[in-house]
Design a protein around this motif. Structure first.
Motif, PDB file in Angstrom:
ATOM      1  N   ARG A   1      41.362  50.030  41.017  1.00 45.18           N
ATOM      2  CA  ARG A   1      42.428  49.284  39.900  1.00 45.18           C
ATOM      3  C   ARG A   1      43.526  48.869  40.765  1.00 45.18           C
ATOM      4  NH1 ARG A   1      39.677  51.537  35.700  1.00 45.18           N
ATOM      5  NH2 ARG A   1      39.440  49.715  34.153  1.00 45.18           N
ATOM      6  N   ALA A   2      44.002  49.553  41.650  1.00 45.90           N
ATOM      7  CA  ALA A   2      45.501  49.536  42.349  1.00 45.90           C
ATOM      8  C   ALA A   2      45.089  48.256  43.456  1.00 45.90           C
ATOM      9  CB  ALA A   2      45.753  50.937  43.068  1.00 45.90           C
ATOM     10  N   GLU A   3      44.126  48.396  44.055  1.00 42.62           N
ATOM     11  CA  GLU A   3      43.664  47.276  44.938  1.00 42.62           C
ATOM     12  C   GLU A   3      43.609  45.961  44.369  1.00 42.62           C
ATOM     13  OE1 GLU A   3      40.764  49.373  48.170  1.00 42.62           O
ATOM     14  OE2 GLU A   3      39.859  48.277  46.611  1.00 42.62           O
ATOM     15  N   ARG A   4      43.291  45.798  42.863  1.00 42.90           N
ATOM     16  CA  ARG A   4      43.028  44.789  42.272  1.00 42.90           C
ATOM     17  C   ARG A   4      44.486  44.114  41.926  1.00 42.90           C
ATOM     18  NH1 ARG A   4      39.766  45.716  37.546  1.00 42.90           N
ATOM     19  NH2 ARG A   4      37.745  45.667  38.783  1.00 42.90           N
ATOM     20  N   VAL A   5      45.359  44.860  41.680  1.00 46.03           N
ATOM     21  CA  VAL A   5      46.729  44.578  41.264  1.00 46.03           C
ATOM     22  C   VAL A   5      47.192  44.191  42.604  1.00 46.03           C
ATOM     23  CG1 VAL A   5      49.162  45.420  40.784  1.00 46.03           C
ATOM     24  CG2 VAL A   5      47.012  46.310  39.393  1.00 46.03           C
ATOM     25  N   ILE A   6      47.220  44.651  43.535  1.00 49.01           N
ATOM     26  CA  ILE A   6      47.623  44.257  45.160  1.00 49.01           C
ATOM     27  C   ILE A   6      47.167  42.806  45.032  1.00 49.01           C
ATOM     28  CG2 ILE A   6      47.470  44.437  47.354  1.00 49.01           C
ATOM     29  CD1 ILE A   6      48.465  46.891  47.694  1.00 49.01           C
ATOM     30  N   VAL A   7      45.965  42.395  45.140  1.00 46.24           N
ATOM     31  CA  VAL A   7      45.330  41.355  45.312  1.00 46.24           C
ATOM     32  C   VAL A   7      45.723  40.268  44.432  1.00 46.24           C
ATOM     33  CG1 VAL A   7      43.154  39.900  45.281  1.00 46.24           C
ATOM     34  CG2 VAL A   7      43.116  42.194  46.563  1.00 46.24           C
ATOM     35  N   TYR A   8      45.897  40.401  43.153  1.00 46.33           N
ATOM     36  CA  TYR A   8      46.151  39.441  42.238  1.00 46.33           C
ATOM     37  C   TYR A   8      47.874  39.309  41.887  1.00 46.33           C
ATOM     38  CZ  TYR A   8      41.615  38.597  41.464  1.00 46.33           C
ATOM     39  OH  TYR A   8      40.115  38.150  41.730  1.00 46.33           O
ATOM     40  N   LYS A   9      48.472  40.425  42.012  1.00 46.12           N
ATOM     41  CA  LYS A   9      49.803  40.275  41.704  1.00 46.12           C
ATOM     42  C   LYS A   9      50.716  39.715  43.021  1.00 46.12           C
ATOM     43  CE  LYS A   9      53.933  42.646  39.707  1.00 46.12           C
ATOM     44  NZ  LYS A   9      54.691  43.861  39.573  1.00 46.12           N
ATOM     45  N   SER A  10      50.263  40.261  44.137  1.00 41.39           N
ATOM     46  CA  SER A  10      50.735  40.149  45.449  1.00 41.39           C
ATOM     47  C   SER A  10      50.077  39.218  46.566  1.00 41.39           C
ATOM     48  CB  SER A  10      51.239  41.537  45.970  1.00 41.39           C
ATOM     49  OG  SER A  10      51.938  42.080  45.203  1.00 41.39           O
ATOM     50  N   ALA A  11      49.149  39.783  46.991  1.00 40.80           N
ATOM     51  CA  ALA A  11      48.546  39.035  48.206  1.00 40.80           C
ATOM     52  C   ALA A  11      48.490  37.710  48.012  1.00 40.80           C
ATOM     53  CB  ALA A  11      47.185  39.806  48.418  1.00 40.80           C
ATOM     54  N   LYS A  12      47.567  37.291  46.813  1.00 40.42           N
ATOM     55  CA  LYS A  12      47.234  35.887  46.664  1.00 40.42           C
ATOM     56  C   LYS A  12      48.506  35.137  46.173  1.00 40.42           C
ATOM     57  CE  LYS A  12      42.479  36.119  45.112  1.00 40.42           C
ATOM     58  NZ  LYS A  12      41.713  34.959  45.530  1.00 40.42           N
ATOM     59  N   TYR A  13      49.401  35.864  45.397  1.00 41.75           N
ATOM     60  CA  TYR A  13      50.425  34.888  44.944  1.00 41.75           C
ATOM     61  C   TYR A  13      51.878  34.848  46.158  1.00 41.75           C
ATOM     62  CZ  TYR A  13      55.157  34.771  42.493  1.00 41.75           C
ATOM     63  OH  TYR A  13      56.233  34.288  42.214  1.00 41.75           O
ATOM     64  N   SER A  14      51.942  35.804  46.710  1.00 40.55           N
ATOM     65  CA  SER A  14      52.820  35.807  47.850  1.00 40.55           C
ATOM     66  C   SER A  14      52.539  35.023  49.040  1.00 40.55           C
ATOM     67  CB  SER A  14      53.710  37.205  47.978  1.00 40.55           C
ATOM     68  OG  SER A  14      53.987  37.888  46.939  1.00 40.55           O
ATOM     69  N   VAL A  15      51.393  35.262  49.453  1.00 39.43           N
ATOM     70  CA  VAL A  15      51.041  34.537  50.797  1.00 39.43           C
ATOM     71  C   VAL A  15      49.829  33.743  50.776  1.00 39.43           C
ATOM     72  CG1 VAL A  15      50.376  35.366  53.000  1.00 39.43           C
ATOM     73  CG2 VAL A  15      51.813  37.205  51.629  1.00 39.43           C
TER      74      VAL A  15
ATOM     75  N   SER B   1      37.771  32.251  31.505  1.00 36.09           N
ATOM     76  CA  SER B   1      36.518  32.822  32.576  1.00 36.09           C
ATOM     77  C   SER B   1      37.207  33.064  33.728  1.00 36.09           C
ATOM     78  CB  SER B   1      35.644  31.708  32.546  1.00 36.09           C
ATOM     79  OG  SER B   1      36.160  30.499  33.454  1.00 36.09           O
ATOM     80  N   ILE B   2      38.300  32.494  34.175  1.00 40.58           N
ATOM     81  CA  ILE B   2      39.253  33.065  35.366  1.00 40.58           C
ATOM     82  C   ILE B   2      39.812  34.358  35.094  1.00 40.58           C
ATOM     83  CG2 ILE B   2      41.325  32.686  36.740  1.00 40.58           C
ATOM     84  CD1 ILE B   2      41.299  29.956  35.988  1.00 40.58           C
ATOM     85  N   LEU B   3      40.188  34.925  33.739  1.00 40.66           N
ATOM     86  CA  LEU B   3      40.463  36.169  33.552  1.00 40.66           C
ATOM     87  C   LEU B   3      39.347  36.943  33.441  1.00 40.66           C
ATOM     88  CD1 LEU B   3      42.706  35.732  30.493  1.00 40.66           C
ATOM     89  CD2 LEU B   3      43.291  35.559  32.766  1.00 40.66           C
ATOM     90  N   ARG B   4      38.000  36.715  33.159  1.00 42.70           N
ATOM     91  CA  ARG B   4      37.074  37.662  33.190  1.00 42.70           C
ATOM     92  C   ARG B   4      36.640  37.823  34.528  1.00 42.70           C
ATOM     93  NH1 ARG B   4      35.830  35.711  28.313  1.00 42.70           N
ATOM     94  NH2 ARG B   4      34.635  33.605  29.103  1.00 42.70           N
ATOM     95  N   GLU B   5      36.688  36.821  35.474  1.00 45.80           N
ATOM     96  CA  GLU B   5      36.105  37.124  36.794  1.00 45.80           C
ATOM     97  C   GLU B   5      37.311  38.263  37.386  1.00 45.80           C
ATOM     98  OE1 GLU B   5      36.372  33.520  38.794  1.00 45.80           O
ATOM     99  OE2 GLU B   5      35.028  32.462  37.507  1.00 45.80           O
ATOM    100  N   ILE B   6      38.473  38.328  36.979  1.00 42.66           N
ATOM    101  CA  ILE B   6      39.454  39.303  37.666  1.00 42.66           C
ATOM    102  C   ILE B   6      39.161  40.687  37.175  1.00 42.66           C
ATOM    103  CG2 ILE B   6      41.650  39.713  37.941  1.00 42.66           C
ATOM    104  CD1 ILE B   6      42.554  36.874  37.571  1.00 42.66           C
ATOM    105  N   SER B   7      39.270  40.813  35.878  1.00 38.79           N
ATOM    106  CA  SER B   7      38.821  42.176  35.170  1.00 38.79           C
ATOM    107  C   SER B   7      38.546  42.282  33.848  1.00 38.79           C
ATOM    108  CB  SER B   7      40.148  42.990  35.762  1.00 38.79           C
ATOM    109  OG  SER B   7      40.122  44.315  34.816  1.00 38.79           O
ATOM    110  N   PRO B   8      37.778  43.034  33.388  1.00 44.07           N
ATOM    111  CA  PRO B   8      37.322  43.266  32.052  1.00 44.07           C
ATOM    112  C   PRO B   8      38.535  43.644  31.390  1.00 44.07           C
ATOM    113  CG  PRO B   8      36.082  44.794  33.030  1.00 44.07           C
ATOM    114  CD  PRO B   8      36.648  43.846  34.092  1.00 44.07           C
ATOM    115  N   ASP B   9      39.467  44.548  31.849  1.00 43.81           N
ATOM    116  CA  ASP B   9      40.935  44.763  31.456  1.00 43.81           C
ATOM    117  C   ASP B   9      41.601  43.533  30.640  1.00 43.81           C
ATOM    118  OD1 ASP B   9      40.141  47.389  32.272  1.00 43.81           O
ATOM    119  OD2 ASP B   9      41.454  47.538  33.835  1.00 43.81           O
ATOM    120  N   LEU B  10      41.508  42.540  30.957  1.00 43.11           N
ATOM    121  CA  LEU B  10      42.005  41.614  30.586  1.00 43.11           C
ATOM    122  C   LEU B  10      41.706  40.831  29.289  1.00 43.11           C
ATOM    123  CD1 LEU B  10      42.589  39.685  34.232  1.00 43.11           C
ATOM    124  CD2 LEU B  10      44.407  40.978  32.735  1.00 43.11           C
ATOM    125  N   GLU B  11      40.591  41.551  28.656  1.00 45.56           N
ATOM    126  CA  GLU B  11      40.200  41.051  27.467  1.00 45.56           C
ATOM    127  C   GLU B  11      41.312  40.745  26.364  1.00 45.56           C
ATOM    128  OE1 GLU B  11      38.153  40.492  23.936  1.00 45.56           O
ATOM    129  OE2 GLU B  11      39.020  42.247  24.282  1.00 45.56           O
TER     130      GLU B  11
END
Lengths: 370, 370
Positions: free
Chosen positions: A206-220, B24-34
């Motif tokens: 979960r922490a990795e997912r946050v890093i990927v979506y909140k930061s890595a993709k967004y900032s770089v 569907s973009i949200l679902r690809e990222i995580s089920p937590d976004l439901e």
């Protein structure tokens, strides 16, 4: 980074010009809107402009053109990318305004955060009602305003781009970036609160997912890809920019995680151990929790997120996190992600200048102290 | 309003399709976004769709085409306007999510407001931290998501429009609408708090400005003009749509002001006298304050904005506002604004069908009970 500094000036100028146009609409409506104007400019005058730099160098990587903003010739074709880079900065300012409300942050870049500025305005003006409520409400609206404007600035740039396919791709990437970062922010605030009811074994994921979506993709990654799209990148070039951008972005955020716990307040502009008081469930914390003995883990869980943590408690937590080896593991992750990024950069079918510049940007963002 | 109901179905369908793609973009990222998915759909399933209707009829006014969504032929050219109308509904849902945080509103259309839904989710899930804070944070993010999506939906429509000048004009109007409504919202929250430090003589002017920017332009004029722009309106047609839309929008909001104080909770879905507890400084209040004797005015000022107002106090305030003649004056203003709008409509160089339909919409929005 002489080229970089010039770009920063161009972006600054573009933002100033754009804000001057937009705030003239506000002035026509009412002089009471002056604080929206003043605080917009204030929030957009600073920052490291990393997103703008990545966007520009993504463009340069593909375009492979020289960069001389003072040359008469060729000045015109930089307009789309400079506008896009500036739009990313506007979007980021909006996101920070909302983020600081969400995190109850008092400061941003060493100065009061947006909602605190409006709160002060309310208190100093002697208006009725609660100053913090007015502060939050106004900062929500200022964020909304800047979100809309970032989009307009982005479009102004694309409208000047003759390659319509390139414009469509760039816009699609910008849109995906917005959705993904907002999703990442939600996952971040969720992780802070819901971690106790989630499986231990999933916390690092979960922490990795946050890093990927909140930061890595967004900032770089996204800024690079947007820049590349504007220059009409090929599939191979997009792949390279992503293969470089994503691991670099992860390294960037891991550095941020370390600074959030161990950073020097004089340099970061944030209180020492800020992330500990906020209770952020970063990769650093996930890794520490895996490494700590049950008793120490319980103590960490109890203290993390207590806004009243005393300086000794912060120091004790810092020591615990360091001694369990979590800091070393995060440093090793930074090193390996930077290595992956660098290897992708070496192999990338992009301009030589951009390769050099992106290499030094990669060092700057992963070795920074603020 | 048979045509109108069909349009409502088309808009509903377009919104559903669009949300399905985006989530569907949200679902690809995580089920937590439901929850972001579920609450988006929930907020977009209801409402009166007035903005969508005005947008469509602005288009029809200029295009002058017939309207049969079931016809094979001609279905394609409705895509831009149906998308734009749907985008206005998405934008509105985002604005309401943020507005309800700003106003601390517990309900929306008789159901819990967005931040209350997230607050409930937090409480029911037994997550850590404050449920209201999680509620507010999540609703800010969901609003941001929908703001971005509204823009994407709008663009999808315009991308299918062959007339590029029309697309540019429509987009410029959409952008101006976003800036103006956000400015209007800020002026609204400011007026609630700053009225004591502002000149008495300017209070009506300030209330009028809020009506114009927060409501009249946003809810009626801009949707009409955007629809007209998509159909390639002439200058004369734009002028007519504005000359009809602005006074109608003012009348629409004046009706809303009356409903906010005197509306039947069973019909409006909001508690009786909601605006009194919120302390809204509407035109109705500005007019009442001009008409009341100093002692009564002081009493009104003291009670207005007290969230704990008892039902008897609400009734007393209702009576005071009615007896001073403010309600009659507001009704007279509604009548005269509707008359101005109707006169503009009669003289407008637009299609006969649209004239009829806009006339009945004008009656619907100014005579409504919810």
């Amino acid at each position: 980074m002489a080229h970089g500094s010039r770009l920063v000036d161009l972006v600054h100028e573009r933002i100033e010009d754009f804000l001057a146009e937009r705030t003239s609409i506000l002035r026509e409506i009412s002089p009471d809107l002056e604080p929206l104007d003043a605080f917009s400019r204030r929030f957009l005058s600073g920052g490291k402009r990393f997103r703008a730099l990545f966007c520009y160098w993504g463009w340069e990587a593909v375009g492979g053109r020289g960069f001389d903003p003072f040359a008469e010739e060729g000045g015109r074709d930089k307009f789309p990318v400079v506008s896009a880079a500036s739009a990313l900065e506007l979007f980021h300012a909006a996101a920070l305004l909302h983020d600081d409300i969400i995190d109850n942050s008092d400061t941003r870049r060493g100065a009061p955060s947006g909602h605190r500025l409006f709160e002060q305005l309310h208190a100093e003006s002697g208006w009725a009602g609660s100053s913090p409520e007015f502060g939050r409400a106004s900062a929500i609206l200022l964020g909304d305003l800047l979100l809309g404007w970032s989009d307009e600035l982005f479009d102004e740039g694309l409208a000047a781009l003759p390659d319509r396919d390139a414009a469509r791709t760039a816009r699609a990437e910008f849109m995906r970036m917005r959705t993904e970062v907002t999703a990442g922010q939600y996952l971040d605030i969720l992780a802070e609160r819901a971690w106790r009811s989630q499986a231990e074994s999933e916390q690092r994921l979960r922490a990795e997912r946050v890093i990927v979506y909140k930061s890595a993709k967004y900032s770089v990654e996204a800024p690079l890809v947007i820049g590349g799209a504007i220059a009409g990148a090929s599939t191979a070039q997009f792949d390279s920019l992503r293969a470089f951008g994503l691991p670099l972005g992860i390294a960037y955020q891991l550095r941020d995680d370390l600074l959030g716990v161990f950073g020097d307040p004089e340099v970061t502009g944030k209180p020492s151990g800020d992330d500990l008081r906020e209770g952020k469930r970063t990769m650093l914390i996930a890794i520490a929790r895996e490494r700590l003995a049950p008793g120490q883990r319980r103590l960490l869980d109890e203290l993390l997120g207590d806004p009243e943590l005393a300086p000794e408690q912060v120091r004790m937590l810092q020591q615990t996190i360091r001694e369990c080896g979590a800091v070393d593991e995060v440093e090793a992750l930074i090193t390996s992600n930077v290595a992956t990024a660098t290897a992708a950069l070496e192999a990338a079918p992009i301009s030589r200048d951009a390769r050099t510049e992106l290499g030094s940007l990669a060092r700057a963002v992963t070795r920074r102290t603020s």
